[in-house]
Design a protein around this motif. Structure first.
Motif, PDB file in Angstrom:
ATOM      1  N   HIS A 103      -1.445  -1.413  -6.725  1.00 33.57           N
ATOM      2  CA  HIS A 103      -3.011  -1.528  -6.812  1.00 33.57           C
ATOM      3  C   HIS A 103      -3.554  -0.818  -5.424  1.00 33.57           C
ATOM      4  N   TYR A 104      -2.805  -0.870  -4.544  1.00 37.09           N
ATOM      5  CA  TYR A 104      -3.197  -0.275  -3.100  1.00 37.09           C
ATOM      6  C   TYR A 104      -2.574   1.128  -2.532  1.00 37.09           C
ATOM      7  N   TYR A 105      -3.329   1.662  -2.134  1.00 36.36           N
ATOM      8  CA  TYR A 105      -2.953   3.251  -1.711  1.00 36.36           C
ATOM      9  C   TYR A 105      -3.458   3.680  -0.479  1.00 36.36           C
ATOM     10  N   LYS A 106      -2.607   4.262   0.310  1.00 27.45           N
ATOM     11  CA  LYS A 106      -2.972   4.779   1.879  1.00 27.45           C
ATOM     12  C   LYS A 106      -2.638   6.394   1.778  1.00 27.45           C
ATOM     13  N   ILE A 107      -3.847   6.867   1.595  1.00 27.61           N
ATOM     14  CA  ILE A 107      -3.654   8.283   1.447  1.00 27.61           C
ATOM     15  C   ILE A 107      -4.014   9.232   2.908  1.00 27.61           C
ATOM     16  N   LYS A 108      -3.123  10.170   3.175  1.00 30.77           N
ATOM     17  CA  LYS A 108      -3.132  10.949   4.371  1.00 30.77           C
ATOM     18  C   LYS A 108      -4.256  11.907   4.049  1.00 30.77           C
ATOM     19  N   ILE A 109      -4.901  12.236   5.128  1.00 37.05           N
ATOM     20  CA  ILE A 109      -6.282  13.271   4.757  1.00 37.05           C
ATOM     21  C   ILE A 109      -5.654  14.343   6.132  1.00 37.05           C
ATOM     22  N   VAL A 120      -6.083  10.376 -11.392  1.00 36.98           N
ATOM     23  CA  VAL A 120      -4.856  10.142 -11.983  1.00 36.98           C
ATOM     24  C   VAL A 120      -4.259   8.722 -11.716  1.00 36.98           C
ATOM     25  N   ILE A 121      -4.627   8.116 -10.825  1.00 37.29           N
ATOM     26  CA  ILE A 121      -3.983   6.614 -10.533  1.00 37.29           C
ATOM     27  C   ILE A 121      -4.796   5.597 -11.564  1.00 37.29           C
ATOM     28  N   PRO A 122      -4.036   4.408 -11.869  1.00 38.88           N
ATOM     29  CA  PRO A 122      -5.042   3.533 -12.622  1.00 38.88           C
ATOM     30  C   PRO A 122      -5.999   2.902 -11.716  1.00 38.88           C
ATOM     31  N   ILE A 123      -7.114   2.631 -12.378  1.00 34.66           N
ATOM     32  CA  ILE A 123      -8.257   2.262 -11.665  1.00 34.66           C
ATOM     33  C   ILE A 123      -8.687   0.799 -12.264  1.00 34.66           C
ATOM     34  N   SER A 124      -8.896  -0.052 -11.363  1.00 37.71           N
ATOM     35  CA  SER A 124      -9.314  -1.554 -11.590  1.00 37.71           C
ATOM     36  C   SER A 124     -10.289  -2.055 -10.777  1.00 37.71           C
ATOM     37  N   SER A 125     -10.576  -3.597 -11.029  1.00 39.67           N
ATOM     38  CA  SER A 125     -11.475  -3.943  -9.785  1.00 39.67           C
ATOM     39  C   SER A 125     -10.658  -4.127  -8.483  1.00 39.67           C
ATOM     40  N   ASN A 126      -9.354  -4.289  -8.728  1.00 42.08           N
ATOM     41  CA  ASN A 126      -8.266  -4.611  -7.730  1.00 42.08           C
ATOM     42  C   ASN A 126      -7.899  -3.407  -6.812  1.00 42.08           C
ATOM     43  N   ARG A 153       1.033  -1.372  -0.220  1.00 39.38           N
ATOM     44  CA  ARG A 153      -0.124   0.024  -0.106  1.00 39.38           C
ATOM     45  C   ARG A 153       0.928   1.247  -0.020  1.00 39.38           C
ATOM     46  N   HIS A 154       0.770   1.916  -1.028  1.00 41.80           N
ATOM     47  CA  HIS A 154       1.775   3.023  -1.251  1.00 41.80           C
ATOM     48  C   HIS A 154       1.256   4.444  -0.613  1.00 41.80           C
ATOM     49  N   THR A 155       1.995   4.930   0.228  1.00 40.66           N
ATOM     50  CA  THR A 155       1.632   5.988   1.137  1.00 40.66           C
ATOM     51  C   THR A 155       1.507   7.165   0.126  1.00 40.66           C
ATOM     52  N   VAL A 156       0.466   8.131   0.289  1.00 35.64           N
ATOM     53  CA  VAL A 156       0.455   9.372  -0.521  1.00 35.64           C
ATOM     54  C   VAL A 156       0.394  10.395   0.804  1.00 35.64           C
ATOM     55  N   GLY A 157       1.591  10.958   0.970  1.00 33.47           N
ATOM     56  CA  GLY A 157       1.706  12.026   1.979  1.00 33.47           C
ATOM     57  C   GLY A 157       0.856  13.231   1.555  1.00 33.47           C
ATOM     58  N   ASP A 199      -1.507  -7.137   2.989  1.00 32.09           N
ATOM     59  CA  ASP A 199      -1.194  -6.038   2.455  1.00 32.09           C
ATOM     60  C   ASP A 199      -0.573  -5.666   3.649  1.00 32.09           C
ATOM     61  N   CYS A 200       0.209  -4.484   3.135  1.00 32.33           N
ATOM     62  CA  CYS A 200       0.968  -3.476   4.210  1.00 32.33           C
ATOM     63  C   CYS A 200       1.204  -2.018   3.666  1.00 32.33           C
ATOM     64  N   GLU A 201       1.273  -0.999   4.569  1.00 30.25           N
ATOM     65  CA  GLU A 201       2.032   0.300   4.088  1.00 30.25           C
ATOM     66  C   GLU A 201       3.356   0.137   4.006  1.00 30.25           C
ATOM     67  N   ARG A 202       4.298   0.315   2.931  1.00 29.54           N
ATOM     68  CA  ARG A 202       5.453   0.090   2.828  1.00 29.54           C
ATOM     69  C   ARG A 202       5.978   0.874   1.846  1.00 29.54           C
ATOM     70  N   ASN A 203       6.447   2.016   2.204  1.00 27.76           N
ATOM     71  CA  ASN A 203       7.138   2.930   1.235  1.00 27.76           C
ATOM     72  C   ASN A 203       7.751   3.966   1.932  1.00 27.76           C
ATOM     73  N   GLY A 204       8.538   3.794   3.192  1.00 28.47           N
ATOM     74  CA  GLY A 204       9.591   4.542   3.542  1.00 28.47           C
ATOM     75  C   GLY A 204      10.645   4.800   2.700  1.00 28.47           C
ATOM     76  N   HIS A 205      10.851   3.680   1.732  1.00 27.16           N
ATOM     77  CA  HIS A 205      12.014   3.685   0.843  1.00 27.16           C
ATOM     78  C   HIS A 205      11.473   4.898  -0.158  1.00 27.16           C
ATOM     79  N   HIS A 206      10.452   5.408  -0.129  1.00 28.64           N
ATOM     80  CA  HIS A 206       9.923   6.176  -1.573  1.00 28.64           C
ATOM     81  C   HIS A 206      10.779   7.536  -0.899  1.00 28.64           C
TER      82      HIS A 206
END
Length: 497
Positions: free
Chosen positions: A235-241, A258-264, A199-203, A409-416
């Motif tokens: 496919h998975y996104y974690k969005i900060k509000i 702007v993100i690709p949308i699918s059933s997943n 799950r890619h974090t969107v700060g 699944d997991c939030e995992r993009n400190g590498h970002h």
């Protein structure tokens, strides 16, 4: 087998500067005399802690266990009546108190009951030192994983095997009486999960498209959400509000465009305690459902929307029940004590986050509660979170824990926000790449987390110990004692900022 802890060393590894700015939610400022104030550390220190624990067995063997976490005091303690440096110093002092508590009673034969007694002592010490419960949980968990790692090595077992074979003495009823007779080994997977969706974090400050960039970093890596989505097959996104409904709905709508949308495609929202009013949070959820119905249908849950105090207030039950019928709610920062999830579930929350920094044993207990609630016809779940995990130790131990818990699944993009494994020595990088070719890959001159079709394969982490093979432990000589780092980085006699 009987064990004795011989030594516990609290160390720290400095990190290079982040690639770009990161914001998770509302930023609190402390009023004061800025002219005379000492230099303040960033909210997410450019360093992470590592624990090295030396364990001796009654048959004469000596084992080393390790753990690691970023001391993110700004997330642990959001009170506004103290500055950042005060919080960081207090957290490191508490971590040393936790070490001393373990060393005061170093002998044990069954880990879980011995851990539980030490955990209670650390909670008491934290309260006496004026800490939030979450900070005490962090200090306790830091030692907990290191001793667990060492015990697994002594038993020649992976962390999954140790839990599955009941070799750690885990008795959930010692914490939750209603779990009497429960065997965790019956409720974890038959085999460890080793493939995880990311799950890619969107700060709040993250650029969404190249048009949002004033200038590029130009280090060869993606710099915008759309670039990451395309390169990693997300496919998975974690969005900060932020707690500002107008701003959040506009940004969420743009992300959806702007993100690709699918059933997943799946989204989660993270409030990081942004809302102080239940009525305003309810209004936000209602507006989002009405104004962005397509996006709303793809939201799986909303994480920690309210302050931790408001979250655990029983008087909120009517509101939480109403909101959670539209979207499940989970806790994160409010999960400071061993019974926090149970209290939150009684109010109407559906789940809680797993984070190693809050305690692996706590997550196992919460998993047992989830299974109990499910058997009683009530839906409950754990989610995999934690932005700040970095290789070697924090990242790998968290993936290993997720494998035990069975989370997909997991939030995992400190590498970002950092440039791959650039914080490690060349020798450490090459060893990791050699041992974990499923987990890491070389791109250009650097080594990075390997993500393919939105997933990470962690099969190679099923090793003796807690996710870190003995051959890939940190180069201890390259680390700095934690207190030394603090005194040198932020000396008490610091010049004005």
């Amino acid at each position: 087998m009987k064990y004795r802890i011989e030594a516990i060393d609290l160390l720290i590894r400095s990190l290079p500067a982040d690639r770009f700015d990161f914001a998770i939610g509302k930023q609190a400022a402390v009023e004061g005399d800025e002219k005379n104030a000492p230099r303040q550390p960033p909210r997410r220190p450019s360093a992470f802690g590592v624990c090295r624990l030396t364990l001796k067995t009654d048959d004469g063997r000596t084992l080393v266990g390790c753990s690691g976490d970023r001391p993110s005091y700004g997330w642990l303690d959001k009170r506004t009546d103290r500055d950042s440096l005060t919080k960081l110093r207090a957290l490191i002092a508490l971590m040393h108190s936790a070490r001393d508590i373990w060393l005061a009673k170093p002998e044990f034969d069954s880990l879980f009951p011995h851990w539980l007694a030490r955990h209670r002592e650390i909670e008491t010490a934290g309260a006496e030192q004026g800490h939030e419960p979450l900070s005490s949980a962090f200090a306790s968990a830091f030692i907990e994983r290191a001793v667990t790692d060492a015990v697994c090595r002594a038993e020649d077992l992976s962390i999954f095997e140790a839990v599955k074979q009941d070799r750690l003495g885990i008795d959930p009823s010692l914490v939750h009486a209603e779990l009497k007779g429960v065997r965790l080994s019956d409720w974890i997977p038959a085999r460890p999960r080793t493939l995880f969706f990311i799950r890619h974090t969107v700060g709040l400050a993250d650029p969404l498209t190249p048009a949002d960039l004033a200038e590029r970093v130009n280090d060869g890596e993606p710099e915008t959400l759309t670039e990451y989505a395309a390169r990693d097959g997300l496919h998975y996104y974690k969005i900060k509000i932020s707690g500002d409904a107008d701003w959040d709905i506009e940004r969420l709508s743009r992300i959806w465009e702007v993100i690709p949308i699918s059933s997943n495609t799946a989204l989660t929202l993270d409030g990081n305690e942004a809302y102080t009013s239940l009525s305003k949070f309810n209004a936000f959820v209602s507006r989002l459902e009405y104004e962005a119905p397509g996006l709303f249908q793809h939201i799986r849950f909303i994480e920690q929307p309210l302050t931790r105090a408001l979250t655990l207030d029983p008087n909120t039950k009517r509101w939480i029940g109403r909101i959670s019928k539209r979207k499940p709610l989970i806790i994160d920062e409010a999960d400071g004590t061993l019974d926090s999830f149970k209290r939150a579930h009684e109010i109407g929350y559906s789940g809680t986050s797993h984070k190693n920094c809050k305690g692996f044993f706590k997550s196992l207990l919460n998993l047992a509660l989830c299974k109990k609630y499910a058997n009683e016809g009530e839906w409950a779940f754990l989610s995999g979170e934690d932005l700040s995990n970095m290789p070697i130790v924090p990242l790998q131990q968290d993936f290993a824990a997720l494998g035990v818990l069975g989370l997909r699944d997991c939030e995992r993009n400190g590498h970002h926000y950092g440039l791959g494994l650039s914080h490690l020595s060349e020798a450490e990088k090459e060893t990791l790449l050699d041992k974990h070719r499923d987990l890491y890959e070389r791109r250009g001159d650097e080594i990075f987390l390997r993500i393919a079709d939105g997933k990470v394969d962690c099969s190679s982490l099923q090793v003796t110990g807690f996710g870190v093979d003995a051959s890939t432990m940190p180069q201890w000589e390259s680390l700095t004692p934690m207190q030394t780092w603090l005194d040198e980085e932020y000396p008490a006699t610091a010049s004005p900022a």
